[in-house]
Design a protein around this motif. Structure first.
Motif, mmCIF file in Angstrom:
data_model
loop_
_atom_site.group_PDB
_atom_site.id
_atom_site.type_symbol
_atom_site.label_atom_id
_atom_site.label_comp_id
_atom_site.label_asym_id
_atom_site.label_seq_id
_atom_site.Cartn_x
_atom_site.Cartn_y
_atom_site.Cartn_z
ATOM 1 N N ARG A 140 40.915 125.048 45.839
ATOM 2 C CA ARG A 140 40.383 124.642 44.524
ATOM 3 C C ARG A 140 40.896 123.258 44.144
ATOM 4 O O ARG A 140 40.154 122.422 43.630
ATOM 5 C CB ARG A 140 40.762 125.666 43.457
ATOM 6 N N LEU A 141 42.177 123.017 44.392
ATOM 7 C CA LEU A 141 42.765 121.718 44.087
ATOM 8 C C LEU A 141 42.074 120.613 44.883
ATOM 9 O O LEU A 141 41.701 119.565 44.325
ATOM 10 C CB LEU A 141 44.263 121.749 44.405
ATOM 11 N N GLN A 151 35.571 116.232 44.090
ATOM 12 C CA GLN A 151 34.458 116.083 43.158
ATOM 13 C C GLN A 151 34.711 114.940 42.174
ATOM 14 O O GLN A 151 33.831 114.123 41.901
ATOM 15 C CB GLN A 151 34.225 117.391 42.390
ATOM 16 N N ILE A 152 35.928 114.859 41.668
ATOM 17 C CA ILE A 152 36.256 113.790 40.718
ATOM 18 C C ILE A 152 36.210 112.427 41.408
ATOM 19 O O ILE A 152 35.704 111.449 40.839
ATOM 20 C CB ILE A 152 37.637 114.036 40.073
ATOM 21 N N GLN A 156 45.740 114.247 35.306
ATOM 22 C CA GLN A 156 45.349 114.973 34.098
ATOM 23 C C GLN A 156 43.927 115.518 34.223
ATOM 24 O O GLN A 156 43.655 116.672 33.882
ATOM 25 C CB GLN A 156 45.447 114.065 32.863
ATOM 26 N N GLU A 157 43.011 114.694 34.734
ATOM 27 C CA GLU A 157 41.626 115.137 34.931
ATOM 28 C C GLU A 157 41.566 116.253 35.974
ATOM 29 O O GLU A 157 40.824 117.222 35.824
ATOM 30 C CB GLU A 157 40.759 113.950 35.360
ATOM 31 N N ASN A 194 42.751 119.372 34.226
ATOM 32 C CA ASN A 194 41.732 119.860 33.289
ATOM 33 C C ASN A 194 40.613 120.600 34.006
ATOM 34 O O ASN A 194 40.196 121.674 33.590
ATOM 35 C CB ASN A 194 41.141 118.705 32.474
ATOM 36 N N ARG A 195 40.125 120.020 35.088
ATOM 37 C CA ARG A 195 38.965 120.600 35.770
ATOM 38 C C ARG A 195 39.314 121.775 36.671
ATOM 39 O O ARG A 195 38.510 122.678 36.837
ATOM 40 C CB ARG A 195 38.269 119.528 36.601
ATOM 41 N N SER A 196 40.486 121.710 37.293
ATOM 42 C CA SER A 196 40.852 122.787 38.227
ATOM 43 C C SER A 196 41.463 123.987 37.508
ATOM 44 O O SER A 196 41.496 125.087 38.053
ATOM 45 C CB SER A 196 41.851 122.268 39.271
ATOM 46 N N GLY A 197 41.971 123.753 36.287
ATOM 47 C CA GLY A 197 42.658 124.815 35.565
ATOM 48 C C GLY A 197 44.068 125.050 36.082
ATOM 49 O O GLY A 197 44.724 126.025 35.694
#
Length: 200
Positions: A12-13, A19-20, A32-33, A36-39
């Motif tokens: 997931r990481l 993707q980012i 930080q992004e 935020n997106r990966s949880g």
């Protein structure tokens, strides 16, 4: 840089970070992004890496591991033939012709940061890992009798990586039609290994 042993959290990481990078590029991708997106918490991310740049290096390494997996799957079904495993490698590396490919973006980004001693060491480690992996492919061919023992596996692996790195750099410099493609790369490697197998 840590060894790459995947699990759902690491997957997931890596996929979130990829993707980012696709959307924002390497420089504008932040931890930080990614959090935020990966949880994932900062602590969860730092379980695997100590920095954003190390995370990028892990993504680059994961791409090589994916090609390695394809190679060994092809070896199982190749029945002592060279072409199918070699094709698995070149097919697995087709992305290096794509300027938008995440691993190419990471490659150029890390090179641009190489004055940082930690990144320079990471680049050296990635390069050494790539050469070791390619040498294992050649040694596997030697064990299966499709590449002669007289071939210097380390030297051939080094040439393979140098060529693939050159193709990566070219993809980021020129978007025009290329005269030396991955098909040509496949043919060159096949020819060189076949020449050696005939003793030529």
């Amino acid at each position: 840089m840590p060894e790459l042993i995947t699990n759902p959290t690491l997957d997931r990481l890596l996929s979130t970070t990829e993707q980012i990078i696709r959307e924002r590029g390497c420089r504008r991708t932040t931890l930080q992004e990614i959090m935020n997106r990966s949880g994932l918490s900062k602590g969860a991310i730092y379980h695997y890496v100590t920095s954003k740049d190390e995370l990028f290096g892990l993504i680059f390494k994961s791409r090589m591991e994916a090609v390695n997996t394809r190679f060994f799957e092809a070896v199982k079904s190749a029945r002592r033939e060279l072409d199918q495993p070699l094709k698995a490698i070149t097919e697995g590396l087709r992305h290096i012709h794509n300027e938008k490919d995440v691993s190419n973006q990471i490659f150029i980004y890390l090179l641009s940061q190489q004055e940082n001693p930690a990144i320079r060491e990471m680049l050296r480690e990635i390069y050494d890992h790539s050469v070791r992996t390619a040498a294992i492919w050649i040694e596997t061919g030697q064990k299966n009798g499709v590449i002669p023992d007289s071939l210097d596996a380390r030297k051939m692996a080094d040439m393979f990586v140098v060529l693939s790195y050159g193709l990566r750099a070219r993809s980021m410099i020129s978007t025009e039609a290329v005269s030396f493609s991955m098909d040509d790369f496949h043919e060159l490697m096949h020819h060189m290994l076949s020449e050696h197998s005939r003793g030529g």
